[in-house]
Design a protein around this motif. Sequence first.
Motif: not given
Length: 60
Positions: A32-47
Motif C-alpha cells: 500500500v503506497e501513500i502519496t503525500v504532497h504539501n503535507a497532505q495525503v493525495v493518493q492511496i494506491e494498493r498493489k
Amino acid sequence: MSASLRSVDGQDEATILREIQSALRDLRFGAVEITVHNAQVVQIERKEKFRLQNPSQKSS
C-alpha cells in the motif's frame, strides 16, 4: 516522530485513515503506497500480488 493528516477535498483525518485501513484489509501479498504532497495525503494506491504454488510444493 509524529505526523498529522490534514483534510483533503473535505475529507477529515478519520476518513483518510479508514481508506488506508480499507486498502490494507485482506491484503496477503503486496503493498500500500501513500502519496503525500504539501503535507497532505493525495493518493492511496494498493498493489496486490497473487502467489501461485507449484503443485509439487504444496504444503499440507
